[in-house]
Design an enzyme around this catalytic site. Structure first.
Site, PDB file in Angstrom:
ATOM      1  N   ASP A 105      34.792  40.629  40.477  1.00 54.09           N
ATOM      2  CA  ASP A 105      35.804  40.702  41.539  1.00 54.09           C
ATOM      3  C   ASP A 105      37.006  39.873  41.092  1.00 54.09           C
ATOM      4  O   ASP A 105      37.172  39.625  39.902  1.00 54.09           O
ATOM      5  CB  ASP A 105      35.235  40.233  42.874  1.00 54.09           C
ATOM      6  CG  ASP A 105      35.895  40.918  44.065  1.00 54.09           C
ATOM      7  OD1 ASP A 105      37.116  40.765  44.227  1.00 54.09           O
ATOM      8  OD2 ASP A 105      35.200  41.604  44.826  1.00 54.09           O
ATOM      9  N   HIS A 147      38.769  41.698  38.775  1.00 54.79           N
ATOM     10  CA  HIS A 147      39.904  42.393  39.372  1.00 54.79           C
ATOM     11  C   HIS A 147      41.234  41.675  39.155  1.00 54.79           C
ATOM     12  O   HIS A 147      42.228  42.045  39.765  1.00 54.79           O
ATOM     13  CB  HIS A 147      39.676  42.594  40.877  1.00 54.79           C
ATOM     14  CG  HIS A 147      38.506  43.475  41.190  1.00 54.79           C
ATOM     15  ND1 HIS A 147      38.072  43.692  42.487  1.00 54.79           N
ATOM     16  CD2 HIS A 147      37.666  44.176  40.390  1.00 54.79           C
ATOM     17  CE1 HIS A 147      37.010  44.502  42.467  1.00 54.79           C
ATOM     18  NE2 HIS A 147      36.746  44.804  41.205  1.00 54.79           N
TER      19      HIS A 147
END
Length: 362
Positions: A195, A217
């Protein structure tokens, strides 16, 4: 009498001249609380924290705490955190070879927030010029580091390794999450996760430098998740500099949420960011998030002003969905952006922008 007097005098001298030198080494969880309350130099060595319990480290002002060996946390499906550190002017560090292992494989189910309850790992609430360094976190069950209600704190030389979750269902394993904090520096650190490498939700005077991020991310702002307005959704004076983002979904990601109150993003700089192997977006700026996902209906509720990008370079992975730059602003949501030296190659999709920053041609 002479011997007793000498010993007594020596003890009195130590107490008067070195009031913060009392030391404790802790080898069981049950001894932690007493050591924290009575010592200013604490070593926590190779303990296992019981299931459903927080390793609470409410340190005395000026205290030093050192992790030695492997610290583990017995499994329990709860919210956590597994560790919480607070105190003013404190130093928390890891000895060589030490690590805190969250045993994430016992929780990972590929569903993240929507699956079984998973604890956040390491919560930081320090103030007053505190330093946390040389700390290694392994296998975060959920979000790794939550910096909340902290100020004037430096995180240096952290290693966050959730790479085992790539093939075992790790999800929502944010590296560093920041909210309600000011005067925070995170530097010289590495994050391997699934993430955001960094996610700023709220805060001011934040610096992130010399970070290496992979598998996740990217370097993110995610603002407006609070239902209240104003300061709860305000980000101001944030700098990301000299960072590498590799093999990740995004390089830079700025998103605002339309289903919350009002707020602002102002004076944010990304400088000297190098990208490689980015699968989706090199730079992704969206004002259309609702219920945790993009809607393609941007809003003006959290305007983004003075977003400065300098020397953002590198390449996409070349997958079919890769796009170097994507900008989706509300009709009055974006203003006073200055970009220079933005060059991202190997995207299969052309850039898409409904707002064009000064110094950049979309």
């Amino acid at each position: 009498m002479y011997r007793v007097l000498i010993l007594t005098s020596a003890l009195i001298w130590v107490a008067l001249s070195s009031p913060l030198q009392d030391s404790c080494t802790v080898t069981s969880y049950d001894a932690v609380s007493k050591a924290i309350s009575s010592c200013s130099n604490i070593v926590i060595k190779g303990i296992t924290v019981p299931a459903g319990q927080t390793l609470t480290l409410n340190l005395k002002t000026g205290a030093t705490l050192t992790f030695e060996g492997t610290i583990t946390f017995a499994h329990s499906n709860w919210a956590g955190p597994l560790v919480q550190v607070s105190g003013s002017k404190v130093t928390v560090k890891g000895a060589s070879g030490s690590k805190l292992d969250g045993l994430g494989a016992k929780y990972w189910d590929g569903k993240g927030d929507k699956g079984v309850k998973k604890p956040k790992f390491f919560k930081i609430k320090t103030t007053g010029g505190s330093l946390l360094q040389n700390i290694k976190l392994l296998n975060c069950p959920h979000q790794c580091v939550s910096i909340n209600s902290a100020s004037n704190t430096v995180l240096n030389k952290w290693t966050i390794d959730v790479s085992a979750g790539d093939s075992a269902g790790g999800k929502n394993t944010d590296g560093f999450d920041i909210s309600s904090s000011s005067g925070i520096t995170v530097q010289n650190s590495e994050v391997k996760n699934q993430d955001d490498c960094v996610a700023v939700n709220q805060g001011s005077n934040l610096i992130f430098k010399n970070l290496t991020c992979s598998g996740g991310h990217g370097l993110s702002l995610s603002v407006g998740q609070s239902s209240s307005s104003g300061s709860a959704n305000t980000v101001k004076n944030v700098t990301f500099t000299d960072c590498n983002v590799v093999n990740s979904r995004n390089g830079i990601h700025v998103k605002t949420h339309t289903d919350a109150g009002t707020g602002t993003i102002n004076l944010v700089t990304y400088k000297n960011i190098k990208l490689s192997g980015i699968t989706n977006y090199g730079i992704n700026i969206q004002q259309d998030y609702k219920d945790g996902k993009s809607t393609n209906s941007p809003s003006n509720n959290i305007p983004i002003t003075h977003l400065n990008l300098q020397s953002i370079t590198g390449s996409m992975s070349g997958t079919s969905k890769s796009m170097p730059v994507y900008i989706l602003c509300g009709s009055k949501g974006c203003s006073s952006w200055t970009w220079s030296g933005v060059s991202i190659t190997n995207g299969k999709k052309s850039n898409s922008c409904n707002f064009t920053p000064s110094g950049f041609s979309c």
